[in-house]
Design an enzyme around this catalytic site. Structure first.
Site, PDB file in Angstrom:
ATOM      1  N   CYS A   1       0.887  -1.077   0.048  1.00 21.68           N
ATOM      2  CA  CYS A   1      -0.241  -0.035  -0.214  1.00 21.68           C
ATOM      3  C   CYS A   1       0.883   1.209   0.037  1.00 21.68           C
ATOM      4  CB  CYS A   1      -0.835  -0.118   1.302  1.00 21.68           C
ATOM      5  SG  CYS A   1      -0.300   0.309   2.731  1.00 21.68           S
ATOM      6  N   PRO A   2       0.358   2.365  -0.503  1.00 25.31           N
ATOM      7  CA  PRO A   2       1.153   3.599  -0.034  1.00 25.31           C
ATOM      8  C   PRO A   2       1.978   3.886   0.871  1.00 25.31           C
ATOM      9  CG  PRO A   2      -0.909   4.110  -1.438  1.00 25.31           C
ATOM     10  CD  PRO A   2      -1.191   2.821  -0.587  1.00 25.31           C
TER      11      PRO A   2
END
Length: 558
Positions: free
Chosen positions: A113-114
């Site tokens: 994920c970011p």
């Protein structure tokens, strides 16, 4: 002493992540080294009730520790490992439960994920739990901010029936070339695990590498692609912003204007400001644009995106200019790559000479002559407007930002608000970031409060999840509320949005500033008005907790 930390099978990635941090800190305080692989270790500490079946542990000393003991007394666990660890003995293999088709499947998965924290580990945990339920052999590699965790070996890739990729950012998948692969988001892998695996077995296609992949024309996939490109940029920009913001904040601790005087503290405040504001913050937009372009056009797009992002920075176009530069660079380079055809003898010149040269010239000239002037004017107007916000307008805008952080707990709406606050830090606008972080901390803390004041409406597992959510909320991990969202989405989201809007409104209406884009409770001392900021977070969390405690139906025991 070199110590390797690893979980028992099925412990869960979120709990493992927290346990490793706690015990690693205790080990380092006792002058021990934490290593990434079992081969490097002198001693291994296993969290859980059973030993894992790891060939690399053969010949090593191992201590089996309960998660509770590791959480409450990590220093003692380290001491016990030194004195009571025993030779590793591999566990005997039991026959796994089989799937309805009576076929044991070998699954390898990657999650990313970011921010590389919550969604990465929670989706990994969901994949692992579902695989165990179905009787599959599952290995999940987490691509967090500190690199790959639980890395998949070449032998495991070779024996895999399916490669399951749950990633919101661009990740390197070359080692899976030639294997059936299915791609989805971390959010879907977490919330709709069974549905995504059903689709995976029906829709997986052999991965041929970056050169042969193509974006589908379906509009929904294109939207998903744009979001992924943005989040790839955010993911790589985030460490630069965190480092720079914290260094700037530390320089302010010597006095609001101490960095202007080279004689104060031997020039340390000035040096910290030069590192944080003079280097890191001038790089952040370029890094963001560079990796947006990298996500679109692979390595040839990186240099062009970096140059376009730096042009946006020097022109004062800020994060808006960085977004334009990143997408422009990516699609220009991608178009040039598809258009320019060279003989095989000259093909090597394209990625290192022709594409960077032509791409930089085209993007640079467009930025300088056509895009930077109007975008810089827009950013200047936005800066003036935000700096001039009164209490009433600040209340409304803060409520919008705080509420957005609570709509989907780490999803696109949450990330849009977060990227807005983070990007404005490069323009020395720190008030939106404070509202964003305050709103994002509310959902998990609010869920914990609800479990405390309405205990009869929650079962034991839910109350335990509430306690864990409280810790995650203090660390600004909104995803700590996701177990509650999954079970009761409408009520949880409504109560969270109201509480998040309350916290954001209080924060921005009082013009509270936060120069760091992450850290939760740990960076509160760096905000302009710490006590008032804590009050805003507490008020929003209490609003959420009370509302949800009231509207949640009573738990029906089964």
């Amino acid at each position: 002493m070199n110590i390797f930390l690893t979980p028992s099978p099925g412990l869960g990635h979120t709990k493992t992540f927290l346990l490793k941090h706690v015990v690693a800190a205790a080990a380092k305080a006792q002058n021990h080294q934490i290593v990434d692989t079992a081969e490097q270790a002198d001693i291994a500490i296993v969290f859980g009730e059973t030993l894992p079946n790891l060939t690399a542990l053969q010949g090593k000393k191992v201590l089996l520790s309960s998660p509770e003991q590791a959480f409450t007394a990590p220093e003692n666990v380290v001491q016990l490992a030194l004195s009571q660890a025993v030779d590793y003995v591999a566990p005997t293999q039991s026959t796994p439960n089989t799937s309805p088709l009576s076929v044991i499947k070998n699954i390898v998965a990657v999650t990313a994920c970011p921010t590389g924290v919550a969604h990465t580990f929670m989706s990994a945990e969901a994949i692992e739990a579902y695989g165990k339920k179905m009787g599959w052999n599952v290995r999940v590699e987490t691509r967090g901010q500190v690199g790959a965790g639980n890395p998949i070996t070449p032998e495991e890739v070779a024996s895999a029936d399916l490669v399951f990729i749950a990633a919101d950012i661009d990740v390197d998948l070359e080692k899976f070339k030639g294997k059936p692969m299915y791609r989805t988001s971390t959010g879907l892998a977490l919330k709709k695990t069974e549905q995504e695996f059903n689709k995976a077995f029906a829709e997986a296609k052999v991965y041929e590498g970056n050169a042969s992949t193509s974006q589908t024309e379906d509009s929904s996939n294109e939207k998903k692609g744009i979001y992924q490109h943005l989040m790839t940029g955010v993911s790589h920009m985030l460490p630069v912003v965190v480092a720079g913001g914290l260094l700037i904040a530390i320089s302010f601790m010597f006095g609001p204007n101490a960095f202007k005087d080279p004689n104060i503290a031997g020039g340390l405040p000035a040096a910290l400001m030069e590192i944080g504001g003079g280097a890191a913050f001038k790089l952040m937009i370029a890094v963001f644009a560079g990796y947006v372009a990298f996500s679109i056009a692979d390595r040839p797009g990186l240099a062009v995106g970096l140059i376009g992002g730096m042009l946006a920075t020097t022109a004062g176009a800020g994060i808006l200019g960085g977004i334009i530069a990143g997408f422009l660079a990516g699609y220009v380079v991608k178009g040039l790559n598809a258009t320019i055809k060279l003989p095989v003898s000259m093909a090597s010149l394209k990625p290192i000479l022709i594409l960077p040269l032509l791409g930089s010239a085209i993007v640079g000239l467009l930025m300088v002559y056509f895009l930077n002037p109007p975008v810089a004017s827009t950013m200047t107007a936005l800066t003036v407007w935000l700096n001039g916000l009164g209490a009433t307008n600040g209340l409304l805008f803060g409520a919008i930002l705080g509420g957005m952080m609570c709509v989907d707990m780490g999803g696109p709406v949450n990330k849009a608000a977060y990227m807005f606050g983070t990007g404005l830090l490069a323009s020395q606008l720190n008030t939106p970031m404070a509202a964003v972080m305050a709103g994002g901390m509310v959902p998990p803390i609010g869920m914990a409060i609800a479990t405390w004041i309405a205990r009869s409406k929650f079962n034991t597992n839910q109350r335990d999840a509430g306690n864990a959510a409280f810790v995650l909320g203090l660390c600004f991990i909104s995803e700590g509320a996701l177990p509650f969202v999954a079970a009761d989405p409408i009520r949880v989201i409504i109560s969270s949005v109201i509480g998040g809007a309350t916290a954001g409104a209080i924060s921005l209406s009082f013009a509270i500033e936060l120069p760091a884009p992450h850290g939760g409770l740990f960076v509160v001392p760096l905000v302009s008005q710490p006590l008032l900021y804590l009050g805003a977070i507490a008020a929003g969390s209490i609003v959420t907790g009370v509302i949800y405690a009231i509207i949640r139906p009573k738990q029906v025991e089964k």
